[in-house]
Write an enzyme that holds these catalytic residues in place. Structure first.
Site, short mmCIF file in Angstrom:
data_model
loop_
_atom_site.label_atom_id
_atom_site.label_comp_id
_atom_site.label_asym_id
_atom_site.label_seq_id
_atom_site.Cartn_x
_atom_site.Cartn_y
_atom_site.Cartn_z
N ASP A 42 0.86 -1.19 0.00
CA ASP A 42 0.00 0.00 0.00
C ASP A 42 0.89 1.24 0.00
O ASP A 42 2.12 1.15 0.15
CB ASP A 42 -0.98 -0.01 1.18
CG ASP A 42 -0.30 -0.15 2.53
OD1 ASP A 42 0.85 0.30 2.66
OD2 ASP A 42 -0.92 -0.70 3.45
N LYS A 74 -4.18 0.36 -2.12
CA LYS A 74 -5.08 -0.50 -1.34
C LYS A 74 -6.25 0.29 -0.80
O LYS A 74 -6.09 1.42 -0.36
CB LYS A 74 -4.26 -1.09 -0.18
CG LYS A 74 -5.05 -1.85 0.87
CD LYS A 74 -4.12 -2.44 1.93
CE LYS A 74 -4.08 -1.59 3.18
NZ LYS A 74 -3.27 -2.19 4.25
#
Ligand code: R5P
Length: 311
Positions: free
Chosen positions: A184, A207
């Site tokens: 992420d 993400k």
């Protein structure tokens, strides 16, 4: 100088003491039948904790770790201030105040993920815990804190340290990855530090977390066909983030996928879930678990040196 520890970080405290060339002393920790904690600095450690600055290594996780940490800080401060009066009148009832010098090294800072007010009415938990601890010590060393900005403006100096150099060295010597991925945007800085240390290509995923157990990654083309890939994050909790990222890598032809993190929380059967998606899981010893294969001692020692240099 002396490193002391309570019940949750003894092995790591010993590693830190070895790195620094200091002595390590274990504090007495027990539980009453109603589950409340009891701590005591043993008689034979009193001189050590009063002679020079003392580093307490303690996790603020799970919740009992917060209470234990506070009680140990309180006892250390009392001893350094010379407050020894006790009901049984054992020993001198007071001693000289030897001044400040109680430093807290936190391997895993519990509540670090609630670092913002996401909705009105919430507590910013990371700040609340930070302020609580700051009121009982003269400086803090934090290990791969999820969002260091949460501990800005604390009333005592805070040194941030990271295990990325040790994670890079470990990955290079054990799995020799070809590619590093951040699962992420939040882990980009840490994962790219690992990629840079080994000299590897790097990318990241975007993400979206729907809830604690549901993760969505935006599709992205990654040049991982036939490659050994290491996904690097600050922590693994349910394992959902890593499993989803690993699936995306497999679909794009990755030959082997490994997960590496500083903090292996591994909640709710995470290891069983992870082993179905990745070839290996590598964590530091900030928390005790079966995947804690990288000592957190060297990183904590860097933090201690930085904090002491700035005092
Ligand atoms: C979140 O931003 C963190 O860096 C980790 O990616 C996250 O906490 C991992 O949680 P889980 O293993 O439950 O997906």
């Amino acid at each position: 100088m002396v490193v002391v520890s309570g019940s949750n970080s003894r092995a790591l405290a010993q590693d830190l003491a070895n790195e620094l060339g200091w002595e390590h002393r274990s504090l007495e920790v027990r539980r009453f039948p109603d589950s409340e904690g009891y701590i005591r600095i043993p008689d034979d450690s009193i001189t050590s904790v009063r002679s020079e600055p003392v580093i307490l290594v303690s996790n603020t996780f799970p919740d009992a770790g917060i209470v234990e940490t506070l009680l140990m800080l309180e006892a250390l401060n009392d001893l350094r201030k010379g407050r020894t009066e006790n009901l049984r009148e054992i020993g001198p009832q007071s001693m000289d105040d030897v001044g400040p010098g109680v430093l807290l090294a936190i391997p895993y800072f519990g509540y670090s993920r609630q670092d913002k007010r996401f909705n009105p009415g919430e507590a910013i938990s990371a700040q609340a815990i930070g302020r609580l601890l700051s009121a009982h010590c003269d400086g803090i060393i934090v290990f791969d804190l999820h969002a260091p900005s949460a501990l800005e403006d604390m009333p005592v100096p805070v040194a941030f340290t990271s295990a990325m150099p040790e994670i890079a060295a470990h990955l290079q010597s054990t799995i020799a990855p070809d590619f590093i991925l951040s699962p992420d945007k939040g882990a980009i800085e840490r994962a790219s530090a690992v990629a840079e240390a080994i000299g590897l290509p790097f990318s990241y995923l975007e993400k979206t977390r729907i809830d604690a157990h549901t993760i969505i990654h935006k599709a992205k083309n990654l040049d991982v066909d036939g490659k050994v890939v290491a996904i690097v994050d600050d922590m693994i909790a349910t394992g959902g983030t890593i499993c989803k990222a690993a699936d995306a890598l497999r679909k794009q032809g990755a030959k082997e996928v490994h997960a590496a993190c500083t903090h292996g929380l591994f909640t709710g059967g995470a290891i069983n879930r992870l082993v179905r998606h990745v070839d290996g899981v590598h964590a530091t010893s900030s928390l005790t678990n079966s995947r804690a294969v990288i000592s957190g001692g060297p990183a904590l020692a860097r933090g201690v040196r930085e904090l002491l240099a700035g005092l």
